[in-house]
Design a protein around this motif. Structure first.
Motif, short mmCIF file in Angstrom:
data_model
loop_
_atom_site.label_atom_id
_atom_site.label_comp_id
_atom_site.label_asym_id
_atom_site.label_seq_id
_atom_site.Cartn_x
_atom_site.Cartn_y
_atom_site.Cartn_z
N ARG A 1 0.85 -1.18 0.00
CA ARG A 1 -0.10 0.13 -0.02
C ARG A 1 0.87 1.22 0.04
O ARG A 1 0.30 2.22 -0.48
CB ARG A 1 -0.74 0.03 0.87
CG ARG A 1 -2.04 1.10 1.02
CD ARG A 1 -3.15 0.71 2.11
NE ARG A 1 -3.85 -0.37 1.74
CZ ARG A 1 -4.90 -0.51 0.80
NH1 ARG A 1 -4.88 0.83 0.14
NH2 ARG A 1 -5.53 -1.34 0.52
N LEU B 1 1.40 3.13 -3.35
CA LEU B 1 0.15 3.67 -4.20
C LEU B 1 0.07 5.19 -3.81
O LEU B 1 0.56 5.78 -2.78
CB LEU B 1 -1.19 3.19 -3.41
CG LEU B 1 -1.27 1.84 -3.90
CD1 LEU B 1 -2.83 1.34 -3.12
CD2 LEU B 1 -1.71 1.64 -5.21
N ASP C 1 -2.26 8.05 -3.86
CA ASP C 1 -3.60 8.08 -3.60
C ASP C 1 -4.41 9.28 -4.31
O ASP C 1 -5.23 9.38 -4.19
CB ASP C 1 -4.06 7.91 -2.09
CG ASP C 1 -3.32 8.99 -1.36
OD1 ASP C 1 -2.58 10.05 -1.73
OD2 ASP C 1 -3.49 8.96 0.04
N TYR D 1 -6.87 5.84 -8.51
CA TYR D 1 -6.88 5.37 -7.21
C TYR D 1 -8.40 5.01 -6.81
O TYR D 1 -8.80 4.01 -6.28
CB TYR D 1 -6.12 6.34 -6.10
CG TYR D 1 -6.12 5.66 -4.66
CD1 TYR D 1 -5.26 4.87 -4.46
CD2 TYR D 1 -6.97 6.19 -3.85
CE1 TYR D 1 -4.81 4.45 -2.97
CE2 TYR D 1 -6.79 5.81 -2.44
CZ TYR D 1 -5.75 4.85 -2.07
OH TYR D 1 -5.72 4.44 -0.75
N LEU E 1 -9.19 1.56 -4.53
CA LEU E 1 -7.88 1.09 -3.78
C LEU E 1 -7.73 1.44 -2.55
O LEU E 1 -6.63 1.09 -1.74
CB LEU E 1 -6.60 1.68 -4.66
CG LEU E 1 -6.24 1.08 -5.95
CD1 LEU E 1 -5.33 1.77 -6.83
CD2 LEU E 1 -6.04 -0.54 -5.95
N ALA E 2 -8.63 2.25 -1.91
CA ALA E 2 -8.63 2.65 -0.49
C ALA E 2 -9.12 1.50 0.27
O ALA E 2 -8.99 1.42 1.47
CB ALA E 2 -9.49 3.88 -0.35
N ASN E 3 -9.83 0.46 -0.21
CA ASN E 3 -10.29 -0.68 0.13
C ASN E 3 -9.36 -1.41 1.17
O ASN E 3 -8.19 -2.03 0.64
CB ASN E 3 -11.16 -1.65 -0.73
CG ASN E 3 -11.65 -2.81 -0.18
OD1 ASN E 3 -11.47 -2.97 0.92
ND2 ASN E 3 -12.29 -3.43 -1.06
N PRO E 4 -9.58 -1.38 2.36
CA PRO E 4 -8.41 -2.26 3.43
C PRO E 4 -8.41 -3.84 2.97
O PRO E 4 -7.40 -4.46 3.35
CB PRO E 4 -8.77 -1.82 4.62
CG PRO E 4 -10.33 -1.59 4.66
CD PRO E 4 -10.50 -0.94 3.25
N LEU F 1 -7.89 -5.37 0.13
CA LEU F 1 -7.24 -5.73 -0.96
C LEU F 1 -5.86 -6.24 -0.50
O LEU F 1 -5.22 -5.83 0.43
CB LEU F 1 -6.85 -4.41 -1.92
CG LEU F 1 -8.41 -3.59 -2.33
CD1 LEU F 1 -7.68 -2.31 -3.03
CD2 LEU F 1 -9.00 -4.73 -3.30
N SER F 2 -5.57 -7.48 -1.15
CA SER F 2 -4.36 -7.86 -0.75
C SER F 2 -3.05 -7.24 -1.42
O SER F 2 -3.13 -6.51 -2.54
CB SER F 2 -4.42 -9.47 -1.13
OG SER F 2 -4.31 -9.51 -2.42
N ASP F 3 -2.02 -7.54 -0.96
CA ASP F 3 -0.51 -7.21 -1.55
C ASP F 3 -0.44 -7.59 -3.08
O ASP F 3 -0.06 -6.82 -3.67
CB ASP F 3 0.61 -7.50 -0.90
CG ASP F 3 0.74 -6.64 0.44
OD1 ASP F 3 -0.22 -5.84 0.68
OD2 ASP F 3 1.71 -7.15 1.20
N ILE G 1 -2.84 -5.40 -5.01
CA ILE G 1 -2.23 -3.88 -5.13
C ILE G 1 -0.93 -4.03 -6.20
O ILE G 1 -1.13 -3.15 -7.14
CB ILE G 1 -1.75 -3.35 -3.68
CG1 ILE G 1 -3.03 -2.98 -3.17
CG2 ILE G 1 -0.78 -2.28 -4.07
CD1 ILE G 1 -2.79 -2.69 -1.52
#
Length: 115
Positions: A55, A58, A60, A65, A70-73, A75-77, A80
């Motif tokens: 993260r 990124l 933002d 974004y 992509l702000a969704n916590p 999301l896996s590495d 991303i």
């Protein structure tokens, strides 16, 4: 030691980081990441050198974004990194690597840790 800078010549911090390397006698491989984006495996290697979570790479403030949520916590590495490989404009810049360690050149003085 092989130095690489993931560079955007339109970015002042990227230009300053490149100039700082050159002022210290280092002529790095300049990778124009917008034209030649790193793949997910390369990004994973850079993450290991940076010792940061995915993260942290990124940007933002880019429209993608928000558009890609992509702000969704959740999301896996992996997600991303795959997104960054497809949308290199989202990649923080510059990233400077000496092949063993890496830093984000925001501010450019961060790269003094590698010198």
């Amino acid at each position: 030691m092989v130095w690489t800078i993931y560079h955007n010549p339109r970015c002042s911090k990227s230009r300053e980081s490149l100039a700082l390397l050159q002022a210290n006698g280092i002529e790095p491989t300049v990778r124009l990441y917008l034209e030649n984006p790193p793949d997910a495996a390369t990004l994973r290697q850079l993450l290991s050198q940076l010792q940061l979570p995915a993260r942290a790479l990124l940007r933002d403030g880019e429209p993608e974004y928000d558009a890609l949520d992509l702000a969704n916590p959740q999301l896996s590495d992996d997600h991303i990194l795959a997104t960054l490989a497809r949308h290199p404009r989202l990649l923080q810049r510059p990233i400077i690597s000496n092949g063993q360690r890496a830093v984000l050149g925001r501010p450019p003085e961060n790269l003094l840790q590698l010198l």
